[in-house]
Design a protein around this motif. Structure first.
Motif, PDB file in Angstrom:
ATOM      1  N   MET A   1       4.636  18.214 -15.159  1.00 28.28           N
ATOM      2  CA  MET A   1       3.869  17.469 -16.165  1.00 28.28           C
ATOM      3  C   MET A   1       3.231  16.242 -15.511  1.00 28.28           C
ATOM      4  O   MET A   1       3.890  15.462 -14.844  1.00 28.28           O
ATOM      5  N   SER A   2       1.933  16.102 -15.704  1.00 31.29           N
ATOM      6  CA  SER A   2       1.202  14.984 -15.108  1.00 31.29           C
ATOM      7  C   SER A   2       1.582  13.665 -15.776  1.00 31.29           C
ATOM      8  O   SER A   2       1.690  13.578 -16.998  1.00 31.29           O
ATOM      9  N   LYS A   3       1.808  12.648 -14.932  1.00 26.12           N
ATOM     10  CA  LYS A   3       2.148  11.335 -15.443  1.00 26.12           C
ATOM     11  C   LYS A   3       1.174  10.297 -14.908  1.00 26.12           C
ATOM     12  O   LYS A   3       0.506  10.513 -13.893  1.00 26.12           O
ATOM     13  N   ILE A   4       1.102   9.182 -15.602  1.00 30.47           N
ATOM     14  CA  ILE A   4       0.247   8.075 -15.178  1.00 30.47           C
ATOM     15  C   ILE A   4       1.131   7.075 -14.455  1.00 30.47           C
ATOM     16  O   ILE A   4       2.094   6.546 -15.025  1.00 30.47           O
ATOM     17  N   ILE A   5       0.822   6.845 -13.193  1.00 29.34           N
ATOM     18  CA  ILE A   5       1.676   6.043 -12.325  1.00 29.34           C
ATOM     19  C   ILE A   5       0.915   4.848 -11.784  1.00 29.34           C
ATOM     20  O   ILE A   5      -0.156   4.998 -11.197  1.00 29.34           O
ATOM     21  N   ALA A   6       1.462   3.657 -11.988  1.00 24.13           N
ATOM     22  CA  ALA A   6       0.881   2.431 -11.444  1.00 24.13           C
ATOM     23  C   ALA A   6       1.709   1.990 -10.254  1.00 24.13           C
ATOM     24  O   ALA A   6       2.937   1.912 -10.347  1.00 24.13           O
ATOM     25  N   LEU A   7       1.038   1.716  -9.135  1.00 21.03           N
ATOM     26  CA  LEU A   7       1.723   1.241  -7.936  1.00 21.03           C
ATOM     27  C   LEU A   7       1.134  -0.090  -7.524  1.00 21.03           C
ATOM     28  O   LEU A   7      -0.078  -0.195  -7.299  1.00 21.03           O
ATOM     29  N   THR A   8       1.974  -1.116  -7.423  1.00 20.86           N
ATOM     30  CA  THR A   8       1.499  -2.397  -6.909  1.00 20.86           C
ATOM     31  C   THR A   8       1.632  -2.398  -5.383  1.00 20.86           C
ATOM     32  O   THR A   8       2.456  -1.679  -4.829  1.00 20.86           O
ATOM     33  N   GLY A   9       0.807  -3.193  -4.734  1.00 17.23           N
ATOM     34  CA  GLY A   9       0.823  -3.225  -3.277  1.00 17.23           C
ATOM     35  C   GLY A   9       0.404  -1.908  -2.659  1.00 17.23           C
ATOM     36  O   GLY A   9       0.745  -1.603  -1.512  1.00 17.23           O
ATOM     37  N   ALA A  10      -0.364  -1.118  -3.404  1.00 20.34           N
ATOM     38  CA  ALA A  10      -0.669   0.253  -2.990  1.00 20.34           C
ATOM     39  C   ALA A  10      -1.768   0.340  -1.940  1.00 20.34           C
ATOM     40  O   ALA A  10      -2.105   1.437  -1.494  1.00 20.34           O
ATOM     41  N   GLY A  11      -2.324  -0.807  -1.543  1.00 23.31           N
ATOM     42  CA  GLY A  11      -3.291  -0.791  -0.461  1.00 23.31           C
ATOM     43  C   GLY A  11      -2.624  -0.816   0.899  1.00 23.31           C
ATOM     44  O   GLY A  11      -3.283  -0.632   1.924  1.00 23.31           O
ATOM     45  N   GLY A  12      -1.303  -1.039   0.932  1.00 21.37           N
ATOM     46  CA  GLY A  12      -0.557  -1.111   2.186  1.00 21.37           C
ATOM     47  C   GLY A  12      -0.160   0.256   2.710  1.00 21.37           C
ATOM     48  O   GLY A  12      -0.342   1.280   2.034  1.00 21.37           O
ATOM     49  N   ALA A  30      -2.876   4.800 -10.512  1.00 24.66           N
ATOM     50  CA  ALA A  30      -3.550   3.503 -10.546  1.00 24.66           C
ATOM     51  C   ALA A  30      -3.127   2.748  -9.298  1.00 24.66           C
ATOM     52  O   ALA A  30      -1.958   2.391  -9.148  1.00 24.66           O
ATOM     53  N   VAL A  31      -4.077   2.544  -8.397  1.00 16.79           N
ATOM     54  CA  VAL A  31      -3.813   1.881  -7.125  1.00 16.79           C
ATOM     55  C   VAL A  31      -4.054   0.384  -7.306  1.00 16.79           C
ATOM     56  O   VAL A  31      -5.197  -0.066  -7.366  1.00 16.79           O
ATOM     57  N   PRO A  79      -1.508   5.340 -21.289  1.00 14.91           N
ATOM     58  CA  PRO A  79      -0.306   4.513 -21.136  1.00 14.91           C
ATOM     59  C   PRO A  79       0.456   4.849 -19.863  1.00 14.91           C
ATOM     60  O   PRO A  79       0.529   6.011 -19.458  1.00 14.91           O
ATOM     61  N   CYS A  80       1.044   3.859 -19.262  1.00 17.72           N
ATOM     62  CA  CYS A  80       1.753   4.008 -17.994  1.00 17.72           C
ATOM     63  C   CYS A  80       3.109   4.686 -18.214  1.00 17.72           C
ATOM     64  O   CYS A  80       3.883   4.286 -19.077  1.00 17.72           O
ATOM     65  N   ASP A  81       3.380   5.724 -17.435  1.00 22.35           N
ATOM     66  CA  ASP A  81       4.660   6.428 -17.490  1.00 22.35           C
ATOM     67  C   ASP A  81       5.629   5.926 -16.426  1.00 22.35           C
ATOM     68  O   ASP A  81       6.849   5.896 -16.660  1.00 22.35           O
ATOM     69  N   ILE A  82       5.095   5.576 -15.270  1.00 19.95           N
ATOM     70  CA  ILE A  82       5.932   5.175 -14.137  1.00 19.95           C
ATOM     71  C   ILE A  82       5.304   3.962 -13.460  1.00 19.95           C
ATOM     72  O   ILE A  82       4.092   3.903 -13.259  1.00 19.95           O
ATOM     73  N   LEU A  83       6.145   3.000 -13.126  1.00 17.81           N
ATOM     74  CA  LEU A  83       5.707   1.828 -12.356  1.00 17.81           C
ATOM     75  C   LEU A  83       6.472   1.804 -11.043  1.00 17.81           C
ATOM     76  O   LEU A  83       7.698   1.904 -11.034  1.00 17.81           O
ATOM     77  N   ILE A  84       5.741   1.669  -9.949  1.00 16.08           N
ATOM     78  CA  ILE A  84       6.360   1.469  -8.645  1.00 16.08           C
ATOM     79  C   ILE A  84       6.000   0.064  -8.175  1.00 16.08           C
ATOM     80  O   ILE A  84       4.830  -0.245  -7.947  1.00 16.08           O
TER      81      ILE A  84
END
Length: 275
Positions: A1-12, A30-31, A79-84
């Motif tokens: 199942m596809s989820k919406i994932i936000a990652l902070t610092g994702a340019g590294g 979401a990068v 809506p965001c499902d997962i935050l990294i």
């Protein structure tokens, strides 16, 4: 199942690898990064590889910036499902020059030489803010999307030096210990609203931040770099891809009864006594 994932610092280096791996699983990414051009570069790479991604500028130390980023993500992806929580790092002002204090160090007036007594409170505060507050604030903002929904989780980035502090870097070691503790606290706090909270604790990976400390210009190891390899039973530095399997597990349904854990990914460093 596809989820919406936000990652902070994702340019590294490390989190961009995670972003790409998660995109290949069909998730919408979401990068987030303070450096929008770095975020755009990673988002473009994901899209060119057939994935779905957007680049979003965000400062993890400013709640208003994060709220603006969340609004953009909600409008474009949902809506965001997962935050990294991948943003983090160290600062030279929170780092001592030597591993052990010696009496003669007290008389060393070499420019840039720092003993424990020379550590700059502002540098230490920066490290604690970036790693701990930079985990807390994005969680406050993005976890509001997750309350009461199934399959939602948060993944924090701790460090194996949260278990046993490394020499020279008291600020970073303490800040990551705070991230591990916060992970456990938050897992309990969110346990009744369907949000799992876990962390990975990477060992030594070569990144833009530590490359000059661990390797010479010709690629050979510095003294500290050699110490690390000698203390790592698997005998090498980690590669970004080494983080992928554990991340996919903790973000997926295969770990739906796992919360409050901090998983070392360190080639055995934390387990080795040196003897």
């Amino acid at each position: 199942m596809s989820k919406i994932i936000a990652l902070t610092g994702a340019g590294g280096i490390l989190c961009s690898t995670l972003a790409k791996a998660l995109a290949k699983q069909g998730h919408k990414i979401a990068v987030l990064d303070l450096r929008i051009e770095a975020a755009k570069h990673i988002a473009n790479e994901i899209e060119n590889d057939g994935g779905i991604a957007i680049a979003v500028e965000a400062n993890v130390l400013e709640k208003e910036s994060l709220q603006i980023a969340k609004k953009e993500i909600n409008e474009k992806l949902g809506p965001c499902d997962i935050l990294i929580n991948g943003a983090g790092g160290n600062h030279p002002l929170g780092t001592t020059s030597n591993s052990f204090l010696k009496e003669e160090d007290m008389l060393n007036d070499t420019d840039g030489f720092k003993t424990f007594f020379d550590l700059d409170p502002e540098g230490i505060k920066f490290v604690f803010d970036l790693n701990f507050i930079g985990t807390l604030l994005p969680t406050q903002v993005f976890a509001t999307d997750m309350v009461g929904r199934s399959g939602c989780s948060i993944l924090n980035i701790s460090s194996m030096n949260a278990f046993t502090p490394l020499t020279k870097i008291p600020a970073y070691s303490g800040a990551k210990a705070a991230v591990s503790n916060f992970t456990q606290w938050l897992a309990v706090h969110f346990s009744k609203v369907g949000i799992r909270v876990n962390a990975i604790a990477p060992g030594f990976f070569l990144t833009d931040q530590n490359r000059s400390l661990l390797t010479e210009n010709d690629g050979s190891l510095t003294q500290r770099g050699q110490q690390i390899i000698d203390q790592t039973p698997m005998g090498r530095y980690g590669e970004p891809e080494d983080l992928v399997g554990t991340t996919l597990w903790l973000c997926g349904d295969g770990s739906k009864f796992v919360t409050g854990v901090v998983v070392p990914i360190d080639g055995g460093f934390a387990a080795y006594s040196g003897v």
